[in-house]
Design a protein around this motif. Structure first.
Motif, PDB file in Angstrom:
ATOM      1  N   LEU A 135       0.822  -1.213   0.000  1.00 49.49           N
ATOM      2  CA  LEU A 135       0.000   0.000   0.000  1.00 49.49           C
ATOM      3  C   LEU A 135       0.858   1.266   0.000  1.00 49.49           C
ATOM      4  O   LEU A 135       0.573   2.226  -0.721  1.00 49.49           O
ATOM      5  CB  LEU A 135      -0.933  -0.004   1.209  1.00 49.49           C
ATOM      6  CG  LEU A 135      -2.047  -1.050   1.214  1.00 49.49           C
ATOM      7  CD1 LEU A 135      -2.823  -0.987   2.527  1.00 49.49           C
ATOM      8  CD2 LEU A 135      -2.998  -0.827   0.047  1.00 49.49           C
ATOM      9  N   THR A 136       1.901   1.268   0.825  1.00 50.13           N
ATOM     10  CA  THR A 136       2.711   2.480   0.951  1.00 50.13           C
ATOM     11  C   THR A 136       3.601   2.710  -0.264  1.00 50.13           C
ATOM     12  O   THR A 136       3.863   3.860  -0.636  1.00 50.13           O
ATOM     13  CB  THR A 136       3.554   2.432   2.231  1.00 50.13           C
ATOM     14  OG1 THR A 136       4.307   1.200   2.272  1.00 50.13           O
ATOM     15  CG2 THR A 136       2.663   2.499   3.470  1.00 50.13           C
ATOM     16  N   VAL A 137       4.087   1.643  -0.890  1.00 53.68           N
ATOM     17  CA  VAL A 137       4.870   1.803  -2.122  1.00 53.68           C
ATOM     18  C   VAL A 137       3.992   2.393  -3.222  1.00 53.68           C
ATOM     19  O   VAL A 137       4.403   3.299  -3.962  1.00 53.68           O
ATOM     20  CB  VAL A 137       5.484   0.461  -2.562  1.00 53.68           C
ATOM     21  CG1 VAL A 137       5.993   0.533  -3.996  1.00 53.68           C
ATOM     22  CG2 VAL A 137       6.626   0.076  -1.640  1.00 53.68           C
ATOM     23  N   ILE A 138       2.760   1.891  -3.329  1.00 51.05           N
ATOM     24  CA  ILE A 138       1.831   2.445  -4.315  1.00 51.05           C
ATOM     25  C   ILE A 138       1.558   3.914  -4.007  1.00 51.05           C
ATOM     26  O   ILE A 138       1.518   4.768  -4.909  1.00 51.05           O
ATOM     27  CB  ILE A 138       0.521   1.634  -4.330  1.00 51.05           C
ATOM     28  CG1 ILE A 138       0.778   0.220  -4.866  1.00 51.05           C
ATOM     29  CG2 ILE A 138      -0.542   2.327  -5.175  1.00 51.05           C
ATOM     30  CD1 ILE A 138      -0.417  -0.696  -4.769  1.00 51.05           C
ATOM     31  N   ALA A 139       1.370   4.244  -2.714  1.00 53.19           N
ATOM     32  CA  ALA A 139       1.118   5.637  -2.325  1.00 53.19           C
ATOM     33  C   ALA A 139       2.294   6.537  -2.691  1.00 53.19           C
ATOM     34  O   ALA A 139       2.109   7.679  -3.117  1.00 53.19           O
ATOM     35  CB  ALA A 139       0.841   5.712  -0.828  1.00 53.19           C
ATOM     36  N   ALA A 140       3.524   6.031  -2.535  1.00 48.04           N
ATOM     37  CA  ALA A 140       4.710   6.833  -2.861  1.00 48.04           C
ATOM     38  C   ALA A 140       4.833   7.068  -4.358  1.00 48.04           C
ATOM     39  O   ALA A 140       5.081   8.193  -4.811  1.00 48.04           O
ATOM     40  CB  ALA A 140       5.960   6.149  -2.324  1.00 48.04           C
ATOM     41  N   LEU A 141       4.662   6.003  -5.146  1.00 46.49           N
ATOM     42  CA  LEU A 141       4.854   6.126  -6.587  1.00 46.49           C
ATOM     43  C   LEU A 141       3.725   6.901  -7.261  1.00 46.49           C
ATOM     44  O   LEU A 141       3.933   7.518  -8.313  1.00 46.49           O
ATOM     45  CB  LEU A 141       4.981   4.741  -7.214  1.00 46.49           C
ATOM     46  CG  LEU A 141       6.219   3.929  -6.802  1.00 46.49           C
ATOM     47  CD1 LEU A 141       6.201   2.552  -7.458  1.00 46.49           C
ATOM     48  CD2 LEU A 141       7.493   4.670  -7.187  1.00 46.49           C
ATOM     49  N   ILE A 188       0.950   4.922 -18.366  1.00 43.94           N
ATOM     50  CA  ILE A 188       1.153   3.480 -18.553  1.00 43.94           C
ATOM     51  C   ILE A 188       2.495   3.054 -17.976  1.00 43.94           C
ATOM     52  O   ILE A 188       2.608   2.015 -17.315  1.00 43.94           O
ATOM     53  CB  ILE A 188       1.072   3.120 -20.053  1.00 43.94           C
ATOM     54  CG1 ILE A 188      -0.306   3.480 -20.621  1.00 43.94           C
ATOM     55  CG2 ILE A 188       1.358   1.630 -20.249  1.00 43.94           C
ATOM     56  CD1 ILE A 188      -1.459   2.798 -19.950  1.00 43.94           C
ATOM     57  N   VAL A 189       3.526   3.857 -18.193  1.00 48.68           N
ATOM     58  CA  VAL A 189       4.847   3.550 -17.628  1.00 48.68           C
ATOM     59  C   VAL A 189       4.779   3.544 -16.108  1.00 48.68           C
ATOM     60  O   VAL A 189       5.357   2.660 -15.451  1.00 48.68           O
ATOM     61  CB  VAL A 189       5.894   4.577 -18.118  1.00 48.68           C
ATOM     62  CG1 VAL A 189       7.206   4.425 -17.353  1.00 48.68           C
ATOM     63  CG2 VAL A 189       6.140   4.402 -19.605  1.00 48.68           C
ATOM     64  N   LEU A 190       4.072   4.496 -15.525  1.00 48.94           N
ATOM     65  CA  LEU A 190       3.936   4.539 -14.074  1.00 48.94           C
ATOM     66  C   LEU A 190       3.217   3.301 -13.558  1.00 48.94           C
ATOM     67  O   LEU A 190       3.615   2.721 -12.545  1.00 48.94           O
ATOM     68  CB  LEU A 190       3.168   5.799 -13.667  1.00 48.94           C
ATOM     69  CG  LEU A 190       2.877   5.973 -12.170  1.00 48.94           C
ATOM     70  CD1 LEU A 190       4.175   6.014 -11.366  1.00 48.94           C
ATOM     71  CD2 LEU A 190       2.043   7.222 -11.919  1.00 48.94           C
ATOM     72  N   MET A 191       2.169   2.863 -14.249  1.00 49.26           N
ATOM     73  CA  MET A 191       1.460   1.649 -13.852  1.00 49.26           C
ATOM     74  C   MET A 191       2.385   0.435 -13.883  1.00 49.26           C
ATOM     75  O   MET A 191       2.386  -0.396 -12.954  1.00 49.26           O
ATOM     76  CB  MET A 191       0.269   1.414 -14.776  1.00 49.26           C
ATOM     77  CG  MET A 191      -0.554   0.173 -14.432  1.00 49.26           C
ATOM     78  SD  MET A 191      -1.720  -0.285 -15.727  1.00 49.26           S
ATOM     79  CE  MET A 191      -0.598  -0.845 -17.013  1.00 49.26           C
ATOM     80  N   LEU A 192       3.205   0.328 -14.917  1.00 49.81           N
ATOM     81  CA  LEU A 192       4.140  -0.793 -15.016  1.00 49.81           C
ATOM     82  C   LEU A 192       5.199  -0.732 -13.917  1.00 49.81           C
ATOM     83  O   LEU A 192       5.611  -1.775 -13.381  1.00 49.81           O
ATOM     84  CB  LEU A 192       4.800  -0.799 -16.392  1.00 49.81           C
ATOM     85  CG  LEU A 192       3.857  -1.055 -17.574  1.00 49.81           C
ATOM     86  CD1 LEU A 192       4.612  -0.940 -18.891  1.00 49.81           C
ATOM     87  CD2 LEU A 192       3.204  -2.426 -17.450  1.00 49.81           C
ATOM     88  N   LEU A 193       5.639   0.471 -13.560  1.00 54.20           N
ATOM     89  CA  LEU A 193       6.602   0.621 -12.463  1.00 54.20           C
ATOM     90  C   LEU A 193       5.995   0.159 -11.145  1.00 54.20           C
ATOM     91  O   LEU A 193       6.653  -0.519 -10.341  1.00 54.20           O
ATOM     92  CB  LEU A 193       7.052   2.078 -12.355  1.00 54.20           C
ATOM     93  CG  LEU A 193       8.085   2.577 -13.357  1.00 54.20           C
ATOM     94  CD1 LEU A 193       8.321   4.068 -13.177  1.00 54.20           C
ATOM     95  CD2 LEU A 193       9.395   1.809 -13.207  1.00 54.20           C
ATOM     96  N   VAL A 194       4.742   0.537 -10.920  1.00 48.21           N
ATOM     97  CA  VAL A 194       4.063   0.113  -9.694  1.00 48.21           C
ATOM     98  C   VAL A 194       3.970  -1.411  -9.647  1.00 48.21           C
ATOM     99  O   VAL A 194       4.258  -2.045  -8.615  1.00 48.21           O
ATOM    100  CB  VAL A 194       2.663   0.754  -9.602  1.00 48.21           C
ATOM    101  CG1 VAL A 194       1.855   0.132  -8.463  1.00 48.21           C
ATOM    102  CG2 VAL A 194       2.777   2.264  -9.396  1.00 48.21           C
ATOM    103  N   LEU A 195       3.573  -2.020 -10.749  1.00 49.76           N
ATOM    104  CA  LEU A 195       3.469  -3.483 -10.799  1.00 49.76           C
ATOM    105  C   LEU A 195       4.838  -4.134 -10.601  1.00 49.76           C
ATOM    106  O   LEU A 195       4.953  -5.158  -9.913  1.00 49.76           O
ATOM    107  CB  LEU A 195       2.873  -3.923 -12.135  1.00 49.76           C
ATOM    108  CG  LEU A 195       1.398  -3.585 -12.363  1.00 49.76           C
ATOM    109  CD1 LEU A 195       0.976  -3.982 -13.772  1.00 49.76           C
ATOM    110  CD2 LEU A 195       0.519  -4.278 -11.330  1.00 49.76           C
ATOM    111  N   ALA A 196       5.877  -3.549 -11.195  1.00 53.10           N
ATOM    112  CA  ALA A 196       7.223  -4.108 -11.054  1.00 53.10           C
ATOM    113  C   ALA A 196       7.706  -4.060  -9.612  1.00 53.10           C
ATOM    114  O   ALA A 196       8.522  -4.898  -9.197  1.00 53.10           O
ATOM    115  CB  ALA A 196       8.202  -3.352 -11.959  1.00 53.10           C
TER     116      ALA A 196
END
Length: 304
Positions: free
Chosen positions: A233-239, A282-290
């Motif tokens: 949750l917090t990594v997603i919040a940061a990115l 889209i790049v940000l979404m892929l970074l979050v997933l990675a």
């Protein structure tokens, strides 16, 4: 006997099919809403990312040019770097502080002080992030509460416009995120500690283990799933941070606090480059997933 078994199996199969159909009917409204508000916008964003379009006029096919620009533009790469710096403030500090605070509160006797501590810790989570950002921007001002406290305790030489200084703006914004998320981490860890078998704590205490040893050998292993959830949750919040940055610095001073969310907003709504904004999204979404998928995989591997 065989003749009586066959109708029963047929009836059971028919009931199972009816149950499956009823289940899908219950899920269908949620699926429609998810497809309309998540899947369709995502596919549309992927489509827009291959075009040069200002959102109004005719679009022009550019292939992967927008993605190439994302990975070659120093400003956009700098915003991604800032987002990864914020992980230290949005993830590392809240999770570590939440673990310690939850352990300390759990060691208290149940009562008013324990309940009040939990309420106070969780209070920042209730406040809208935009309101929290505005309040902290006042406190960080040259004449704000932070500098007044520093002057009062004899550390006036440290006083500065925290959000206007290139060196301190990003850490100052990150600390706001730490303040907001620490309460959530502490409350969830408190719930997790309550589910740990108390016999494990008693066994460790009988062995004469210290508080630190008890914390390392019992508490942390027992909170593995909670740690994985909170880190996710917090990594997603940061990115994907936007609210706090927008209400405090708007990405400034200069580009010191520029993050992908603010960059996408500026590119799409100020510069009217919808294709580039879509590609960056889209790049940000892929970074979050990675970042998130390995965390989930490690958490599942730890439970086996």
């Amino acid at each position: 006997m065989k003749n009586s078994i066959a109708p029963r199996r047929a009836a059971a199969g028919s009931a199972a099919r009816r149950g499956t159909l009823v289940g899908w009917l219950f899920v269908l409204p949620a699926l429609i809403a998810y497809a309309a508000f998540v899947i369709y916008p995502l596919l549309t964003g992927v489509q827009y990312s291959f075009y040069r379009w200002n959102g109004v006029g005719a679009s022009e096919w550019v292939g992967f040019a927008n993605y190439i620009r994302v990975f070659t533009d120093s400003t956009l790469l700098g915003s991604i770097r800032n987002a990864f710096v914020l992980i230290a403030f949005f993830t590392v500090i809240p999770v570590a502080a939440g673990l310690v605070l939850a352990t300390l509160i759990r060691s208290m006797r149940p009562g008013f002080f324990s309940s009040a501590s939990q309420t106070i810790l969780f209070l920042p989570q209730i406040i809208p992030l935009a309101a929290a950002g505005i309040a902290w921007s006042w406190m960080y001002a040259q004449t704000g509460a932070v500098n007044q406290i520093l002057n009062a305790i004899g550390l006036g030489f440290l006083a500065r416009p925290w959000l206007g200084d290139f060196q301190t703006a990003l850490p100052a914004v990150g600390l706001i995120g730490s303040w907001v998320l620490t309460g959530l981490c502490a409350v969830l860890f408190l719930t997790g500690i309550g589910k740990i078998d108390q016999a494990l704590y008693e066994a460790v205490r009988l062995d004469g283990a210290s508080w630190w040893r008890e914390f390392i050998t019992v508490t942390i292993p027992g909170l593995r799933q909670e740690i994985a959830v909170l880190v996710t949750l917090t990594v997603i919040a940061a990115l994907s941070s936007f609210d706090i940055i927008y209400t405090t610095t708007l990405g400034g001073p200069g580009r010191a606090t520029l993050v992908p969310g603010i960059s996408i907003y500026r590119i799409g709504f100020t510069q009217s480059e919808v294709g580039l904004a879509s590609a960056f999204g889209i790049v940000l979404m892929l970074l979050v997933l990675a970042c998130v998928l390995p965390i989930q995989r490690l958490a599942r591997a730890g439970t086996k």
